[in-house]
Design an enzyme around this catalytic site. Structure first.
Site, PDB file in Angstrom:
ATOM      1  CG  HIS A 258      -3.296   4.120   1.221  1.00  0.00           C
ATOM      2  ND1 HIS A 258      -3.337   3.283   2.199  1.00  0.00           N
ATOM      3  CD2 HIS A 258      -2.937   5.313   1.684  1.00  0.00           C
ATOM      4  CE1 HIS A 258      -3.550   3.922   3.212  1.00  0.00           C
ATOM      5  NE2 HIS A 258      -3.231   5.334   2.982  1.00  0.00           N
TER       6      HIS A 258
ATOM      7  CE  LYS B 121      -4.994   8.208   4.338  1.00  0.00           C
ATOM      8  NZ  LYS B 121      -3.445   7.733   4.745  1.00  0.00           N
TER       9      LYS B 121
ATOM     10  CD  GLU C  18      -3.456  -0.909   1.100  1.00  0.00           C
ATOM     11  OE1 GLU C  18      -3.713   0.451   1.269  1.00  0.00           O
ATOM     12  OE2 GLU C  18      -4.033  -1.795   0.882  1.00  0.00           O
TER      13      GLU C  18
END
Length: 253
Positions: free
Chosen positions: A144, A171, A87
């Site tokens: 991510h 997130k 990530e």
């Protein structure tokens, strides 16, 4: 579940996005030196990127740093993050070791927030969430993509999955390959903000995505990341410059 989260006097999810400043030191001395600098400039939140620390895979070494780091930060909230290589982090760590390290940090009572990568595996994520919540530590679930920007529906699907698993803050960070990708991210952000009753954090990385770090309040993103010294991701700007820009935007909104 409240749309906002109060941590050491900082309300995440209300007003201008709170500024998170990462610490990316490789040694204990370097970490504490960064913490002292960040304390002086009064960051909203500090993220310890444990994957940059030379002893980051060793629980005893991490526990040796945490008390002094907590003292150096005073009342600034501390976010504990081990970003794995898949990530975009500096170090790879098997899922079982990742979970054990994260739960050990939570058990010290010295961290205020913990990051958990969504794609670690559902059972690992649930285990970490259970441990964190047992110690009253809120969890940021994260995803991510350093290669591209997923489609809007995929972004929303990941955020909804984080919500369903019980994370407290959701997130996503993506890499835009064109201007339309930034619009895709912001569109997904405002839709998620309207439908999910938890703080959302999104950003497009790199120079092209800089606007997403500045206009989060308008679209529903509750945190943004700025650097003091070395940046932890492409597109981060100096935290003090970021604070001034956000203050101007907030004052005129």
């Amino acid at each position: 579940m409240s749309k906002s989260l109060l941590i050491r006097g900082r309300t995440i999810g209300q007003g201008a996005p709170k500024i998170v400043v990462p610490i990316v030191g490789k040694t204990k001395d370097g970490i504490l030196s960064s913490a002292n600098r960040i304390h002086e400039m009064k960051a909203d939140i500090v993220e310890w990127r444990v994957d940059w620390f030379s002893g980051g895979c060793d629980i005893a070494s991490v526990k040796n740093v945490l008390p002094d780091l907590r003292d150096a930060l005073g009342e600034i909230p501390l976010l504990f993050t081990f970003r794995t290589a898949k990530e975009g982090g500096e170090t790879e760590l098997p899922p079982d070791s990742y979970a054990e390290l994260t739960k050990s940090a939570v058990s010290t009572g010295l961290v205020d927030l913990v990051d958990v990568e969504l794609f670690t595996g559902e059972e690992y994520v649930k285990d970490i969430l259970c441990s964190a919540h047992a110690h009253s530590v809120p969890v940021i679930a994260s995803s991510h993509d350093f290669q591209k920007t997923p489609g809007k529906e995929e972004i929303l699907s990941r955020l909804k999955k984080m919500d369903a698993l019980g994370a407290d803050i959701l997130k996503i960070a993506v890499m835009p390959l064109g201007r339309a990708d930034v619009i895709t991210l912001l569109d997904a952000t405002q839709e998620a903000d309207a439908s999910i009753d938890k703080p959302i954090v999104t950003m497009a990385m790199g120079r092209m995505g800089l606007i997403s770090r500045l206009c989060g309040e308008a679209f529903g993103s509750a945190l943004t990341f700025g650097s003091v010294g070395a940046a932890s991701a492409p597109g981060q700007i100096n935290a003090e410059d970021l604070r001034e820009i956000l203050a101007l935007i907030h004052a005129n909104s």
